[in-house]
Design a protein around this motif. Structure first.
Motif, short mmCIF file in Angstrom:
data_model
loop_
_atom_site.label_atom_id
_atom_site.label_comp_id
_atom_site.label_asym_id
_atom_site.label_seq_id
_atom_site.Cartn_x
_atom_site.Cartn_y
_atom_site.Cartn_z
N ILE A 24 0.85 -1.21 0.00
CA ILE A 24 0.00 0.00 0.00
C ILE A 24 0.88 1.25 0.00
O ILE A 24 0.65 2.20 -0.77
CB ILE A 24 -0.94 0.00 1.24
N LEU A 25 1.90 1.24 0.84
CA LEU A 25 2.74 2.43 1.00
C LEU A 25 3.64 2.65 -0.22
O LEU A 25 3.88 3.79 -0.62
CB LEU A 25 3.57 2.32 2.28
N LYS A 26 4.11 1.57 -0.80
CA LYS A 26 4.92 1.72 -2.03
C LYS A 26 4.09 2.32 -3.14
O LYS A 26 4.55 3.19 -3.90
CB LYS A 26 5.49 0.37 -2.44
N GLU A 27 2.83 1.86 -3.24
CA GLU A 27 1.90 2.38 -4.25
C GLU A 27 1.68 3.89 -4.06
O GLU A 27 1.47 4.62 -5.03
CB GLU A 27 0.56 1.62 -4.11
N LYS A 28 1.74 4.33 -2.81
CA LYS A 28 1.53 5.75 -2.49
C LYS A 28 2.81 6.57 -2.63
O LYS A 28 2.82 7.76 -2.32
CB LYS A 28 0.99 5.90 -1.06
N GLY A 29 3.91 5.92 -3.03
CA GLY A 29 5.12 6.67 -3.30
C GLY A 29 6.16 6.66 -2.20
O GLY A 29 7.19 7.35 -2.31
N TYR A 30 5.92 5.92 -1.14
CA TYR A 30 6.92 5.83 -0.07
C TYR A 30 8.04 4.89 -0.48
O TYR A 30 7.83 3.93 -1.24
CB TYR A 30 6.28 5.33 1.23
N LYS A 107 -5.83 1.06 6.17
CA LYS A 107 -5.88 2.54 6.21
C LYS A 107 -4.51 3.15 6.48
O LYS A 107 -4.41 4.34 6.75
CB LYS A 107 -6.83 3.00 7.33
N ALA A 109 -1.93 4.24 4.88
CA ALA A 109 -1.49 5.45 4.16
C ALA A 109 -2.24 6.68 4.67
O ALA A 109 -1.62 7.74 4.90
CB ALA A 109 -1.69 5.28 2.66
N GLU A 110 -3.56 6.54 4.88
CA GLU A 110 -4.34 7.68 5.39
C GLU A 110 -3.90 8.05 6.81
O GLU A 110 -3.85 9.24 7.16
CB GLU A 110 -5.84 7.34 5.41
N GLU A 113 -0.81 10.12 6.64
CA GLU A 113 -1.15 11.49 6.22
C GLU A 113 -1.65 12.32 7.40
O GLU A 113 -1.32 13.50 7.54
CB GLU A 113 -2.22 11.46 5.12
#
Length: 436
Positions: A24-30, A107, A109-110, A113
């Protein structure tokens, strides 16, 4: 781009959740890092099953919290301890920026944030969700094997166990979803798939209204490129004739099963609310022993409330008689929120430890005798590494991280993930030595 690291504690079920959070986090650019000292954000996926696991999780949070004096900005706790002690963790461990329960990890990634905005986040109370279907995984195991979670939660209601409260009721995944994931894992290089759930043998009973594990195994075995299927966490009351036949006749299923029995005495099993008895256990063992070269791994608990010397002696004789290839012995952990917490009399810690040591001494000799019987025979070994001039790996008799290893002497150049047929030349209590 911020660096994120994860520390996964506890069982393989947690490992799968951790792998999904990473994806999930890799997909979000981390950026995913393996070094805690390079992480801007660190996630600790905790275990909260028994006292030792809770202590390890808390000590890890405190230790990682010290990194906040350096590069680390945010520390997050997820998993079983977080679901169980949600508010208490935030209150008692100020180094935490967020606490996320077992059903809320998608959740992640959220949540990050939110904490980056200066908020402290608490997400829990949704243990009965099955909301992570379709999320990819970044494998933290070597690519040649992977865990495949086929169900979540548990409805067995053992009197000593808190899992149903922190992981929710039993929920089987749909077979087509499992098969899709299995195919993806094999495409990524997995030669061994290890099926896991809180109780693998009850797979399908909620969704399909019958035990569907034999059918699932049959379908998974059709995947090209897959060599081994391993079965963990089977419960004795639902090991059916159909399942035994599938294990016996399916060449891809390794002749190995992890089946936690917990005790041998009917009165203790009754107090444990195990939904089985000595006779049924004997029948299951007999069925499994009908499979040639079958290896049975089991676990027993000593010091359960009210366990008498007579009941312990019964267990001792049972282990001597049944000669299981693999045995783990745990001392009873008194957990608030379980029925056994209120049972009397509670057994002294010193007595529990003495009983544990006594059983492990018996098992050590049984294990050695089993290993000695392999000397001179050939075993297929999955090579996992090279150390101090010798290769090491696992045979069909060994699950990763919990069983022994086979050391392989060879002049040939081997690599992790290779299968070789080694001739066994020597035996130790838990490990074997062979040549290829």
């Amino acid at each position: 781009m911020k660096n994120v690291g994860i520390i996964s504690l506890g069982c393989p079920k947690n490992t799968v959740d951790s792998e999904k959070m990473l994806a999930i986090l890799k997909e979000k650019g981390y950026n995913i890092v393996n070094d805690k000292n390079k992480a801007d954000i660190l996630i600790i996926n905790t275990c909260g099953f028994i006292e030792d696991a809770k202590r390890e999780s808390i000590e890890c949070i405190i230790e990682m919290g010290k990194l906040k004096n350096r590069r680390l900005k945010y520390l997050i706790a997820t998993g079983c301890l977080s679901e169980r002690y949600n508010k208490e963790l935030l209150k008692e461990l100020p180094e935490l920026d967020a606490v996320i329960g077992t059903g809320d990890f998608p959740k992640i990634a959220e949540v990050i944030e939110e904490i980056e905005k200066g908020k402290t986040v608490l997400e829990y109370g949704h243990a009965n969700l099955l909301n992570d279907e379709g999320i990819q995984r970044i494998l933290t195991t070597p690519n040649y094997y992977a865990y495949l979670k086929i169900a979540e939660g548990c409805s067995n209601a053992c009197s000593f166990c808190i899992i149903p409260k922190i992981r929710g009721r039993y929920r089987s995944r749909k077979m087509e979803d499992i098969l899709r994931e299995a195919e993806e894992l094999v495409k990524k290089g997995a030669k061994e798939l290890i099926l896991i759930a809180q109780d693998t043998t009850k797979y399908g009973v909620d969704v399909y209204k019958k035990f569907m594990l034999p059918q699932l195994l049959k379908e998974i075995s059709k995947i090209d490129g897959l060599k081994w299927i391993r079965l963990l966490y089977a419960y004795p009351d639902s090991v059916t004739e159909e399942l035994v036949e599938e294990i016996k006749n399916n060449e891809k299923i390794v002749k190995y099963i992890d089946i936690p029995l917990q005790h041998s005495h009917d009165e203790v099993l009754k107090r444990m609310n195990r939904n089985t008895n000595r006779q049924k256990i004997e029948e299951v063992i007999s069925r499994l022993r009908s499979i040639p070269n079958m290896v049975i791994r089991t676990t027993f608990m000593v010091g359960f409330p009210g366990e008498t010397e007579e009941e312990f002696e019964d267990l001792k004789q049972f282990i001597k008689e049944k000669r299981f290839e693999r045995v783990g012995v745990f001392t009873y952990s008194r957990e608030e929120g379980t029925k056994s917490y209120y049972m009397k009399p509670q057994i002294k810690k010193s007595v529990k430890i003495k009983r544990q040591q006594e059983l492990m001494e018996i098992q050590k000799e049984i294990s050695y005798q089993h290993n000695l019987s392999k000397v001179g025979k050939q075993l297929e070994v999955l090579i996992e590494g090279f150390e101090d001039g010798i290769y090491y790996g696992r045979s069909y008799m060994d699950a990763p991280e919990i069983d022994g290893v086979v050391y392989v002497k060879s002049n040939k150049k081997l690599k992790a993930g290779d299968f070789v047929v080694a001739t066994i030349t020597d035996a130790y209590e838990y490990d074997l030595v062979g040549e290829y």
